[in-house]
Design a protein around this motif. Structure first.
Motif, short mmCIF file in Angstrom:
data_model
loop_
_atom_site.label_atom_id
_atom_site.label_comp_id
_atom_site.label_asym_id
_atom_site.label_seq_id
_atom_site.Cartn_x
_atom_site.Cartn_y
_atom_site.Cartn_z
N VAL A 45 -20.03 5.37 9.88
CA VAL A 45 -19.29 4.28 10.57
C VAL A 45 -19.31 3.69 10.02
N VAL A 46 -19.96 2.28 9.34
CA VAL A 46 -20.45 1.46 8.90
C VAL A 46 -19.24 1.38 7.73
N ALA A 47 -19.56 3.00 6.47
CA ALA A 47 -18.30 2.77 5.11
C ALA A 47 -17.18 2.88 5.66
N ALA A 48 -16.53 3.13 7.08
CA ALA A 48 -15.20 3.39 7.54
C ALA A 48 -14.57 1.44 7.87
N MET A 49 -15.70 0.93 8.04
CA MET A 49 -14.93 -0.48 7.54
C MET A 49 -14.63 -1.90 6.77
N ASP A 50 -15.17 -0.61 5.14
CA ASP A 50 -14.95 -1.15 3.81
C ASP A 50 -13.41 -0.37 3.67
N VAL A 51 -12.93 -1.16 4.20
CA VAL A 51 -10.80 -1.75 3.96
C VAL A 51 -10.46 -2.20 2.55
N ASP A 52 -9.25 -1.74 1.93
CA ASP A 52 -8.77 -1.97 1.37
C ASP A 52 -7.72 -3.42 1.71
N PHE A 53 -8.08 -4.84 0.77
CA PHE A 53 -7.37 -6.07 1.32
C PHE A 53 -5.95 -5.48 1.94
N ALA A 54 -4.71 -4.77 0.41
CA ALA A 54 -3.93 -5.14 0.50
C ALA A 54 -3.10 -3.51 1.67
N ASP A 55 -4.16 -2.83 2.41
CA ASP A 55 -3.07 -1.59 3.36
C ASP A 55 -3.19 -2.45 4.90
N VAL A 56 -4.28 -3.34 4.25
CA VAL A 56 -4.33 -4.07 6.23
C VAL A 56 -3.53 -4.77 6.26
N VAL A 57 -3.46 -6.00 4.81
CA VAL A 57 -2.21 -7.35 5.06
C VAL A 57 -0.58 -6.38 4.41
N SER A 58 -0.75 -5.34 4.23
CA SER A 58 0.48 -4.98 4.44
C SER A 58 1.19 -4.18 5.75
N GLN A 59 -0.40 -3.10 6.43
CA GLN A 59 0.08 -2.87 7.67
C GLN A 59 0.31 -4.06 8.76
N ALA A 60 -0.22 -4.85 8.44
CA ALA A 60 -0.22 -6.05 9.82
C ALA A 60 1.62 -6.90 9.41
N VAL A 61 2.00 -6.83 8.16
CA VAL A 61 2.89 -7.41 7.89
C VAL A 61 4.27 -6.48 8.21
N ALA A 62 4.07 -5.04 8.07
CA ALA A 62 5.15 -4.61 8.65
C ALA A 62 5.09 -3.91 9.93
N VAL A 63 4.47 -3.90 10.59
CA VAL A 63 4.42 -4.10 12.18
C VAL A 63 5.03 -5.39 12.61
N ARG A 81 8.37 -2.03 2.53
CA ARG A 81 8.76 -2.21 1.13
C ARG A 81 8.61 -3.74 0.56
N PHE A 82 8.73 -4.70 1.45
CA PHE A 82 8.61 -6.26 1.46
C PHE A 82 7.29 -6.41 2.33
N ALA A 83 7.18 -5.40 3.08
CA ALA A 83 5.12 -6.19 3.38
C ALA A 83 4.57 -5.32 2.43
N ARG A 84 4.60 -4.64 1.56
CA ARG A 84 3.73 -3.92 0.70
C ARG A 84 3.38 -4.77 -0.64
N ALA A 85 4.70 -5.53 -0.92
CA ALA A 85 5.03 -6.42 -2.46
C ALA A 85 4.69 -7.58 -2.28
N VAL A 86 4.29 -7.86 -0.46
CA VAL A 86 3.61 -9.35 0.26
C VAL A 86 1.81 -8.99 -0.69
N ALA A 87 1.78 -7.91 0.26
CA ALA A 87 0.26 -7.93 0.18
C ALA A 87 -0.33 -7.29 -1.45
N GLN A 88 0.40 -7.06 -2.05
CA GLN A 88 -0.19 -6.60 -3.36
C GLN A 88 -0.61 -7.37 -4.27
N SER A 89 0.57 -8.52 -4.00
CA SER A 89 0.92 -9.78 -4.78
C SER A 89 -0.18 -10.94 -4.49
N LEU A 90 -0.19 -10.62 -3.00
CA LEU A 90 -1.32 -11.47 -3.13
C LEU A 90 -2.97 -10.87 -3.22
#
Length: 247
Positions: free
Chosen positions: A192-210, A94-103
């Motif tokens: 394959v290239v389209a898979a690189m189109d990622v969501d900022f909040a999702d990536v940051v949330s995952q990185a912070v949670a891990v 939850r903390f990771a998601r809050a950080v990512a979404q607010s950023l």
């Protein structure tokens, strides 16, 4: 409009705020690389030399804006955090998601964070850099305190390490999610290239949670940048470490 020099501390403070507010508005329309003092001067109604009376360089303006954006973000983040119910992993997620979404809601802050080391630090005096580093440390300590409020299991050093990981995740992800026009044009035609189109909040949330899960599991509570204790122990007695390793 006739220029009137700011003579009182209040007038000077208002003039600085005008410059910062105008810069923030410009960053919603253009990139840091394309932001010029000439255009900033035109929009504020000040001569370039007068802008430089208040800030020594374009980068010094951006540094002060970054510090202000960090403070605003931390205030908003604090208000979005919930209680300490749930397991450490649930609270960490939850903390990771809050950080990512607010950023994600603060593109100017993310733009400044991504340019902080590579661009902004290269055209300021040591004094401006020193003041900015101390302001950043104060902000990171506040962020570490918010992390420990949600995750009291984190030691003080690990909470501060987490702030560094948050900054790295945000500053590295932000330019990645803004690809060139050529790459964007390729997305619809290449899965394959389209898979690189990622969501900022999702990536940051995952990185912070891990990162949170790793810090809690390791429980080292060592300063940011310090070598893990296991590495130090192995270097001190490599034979013992080799004998203990699984075969």
């Amino acid at each position: 409009m006739t220029f009137q020099r700011a003579r009182t501390p209040q007038q000077r403070s208002e003039r600085r705020r005008q410059i910062l507010d105008t810069t923030a508005q410009m960053l919603t329309e253009t990139t840091i690389a394309n932001l010029s003092l000439n255009e900033l001067s035109r929009r504020t109604g000040l001569a370039k030399s007068n802008v430089l009376r208040y800030f020594e360089s374009r980068e010094a303006i951006l540094f002060e804006l970054l510090d202000a954006e960090l403070q605003d973000w931390l205030t908003a983040l604090e208000g979005s955090l919930d209680g300490v119910e749930g397991t450490p992993r649930q609270r960490g997620d939850r903390f990771a998601r809050a950080v990512a979404q607010s950023l994600a809601e603060r593109p100017v802050l993310c733009d400044l964070l991504s340019a902080q080391s590579a661009v902004l630090e290269h055209n300021v005096t040591p004094q401006v850099s020193y003041e900015h580093k101390h302001a950043t440390l104060r902000s990171f300590r506040i962020l570490a305190g918010l992390a420990r409020r949600c995750l009291p299991e984190l030691g003080a050093e690990d909470a501060f390490r987490l702030t560094g990981f948050i900054s790295l995740a945000a500053s590295a992800t932000w330019p990645y999610i803004q690809p060139s026009r050529a790459l964007t044009a390729a997305y619809p035609n290449d899965p394959v290239v389209a898979a690189m189109d990622v969501d900022f909040a999702d990536v940051v949330s995952q990185a912070v949670a891990v990162s949170i899960s790793g810090l809690l599991a390791r429980g080292e509570d060592i300063p940011l940048g310090a070598r893990p204790l296991a590495t130090i122990d192995a270097e001190a007695d490599p034979e013992q470490h080799a004998a203990a390793a699984p075969h």
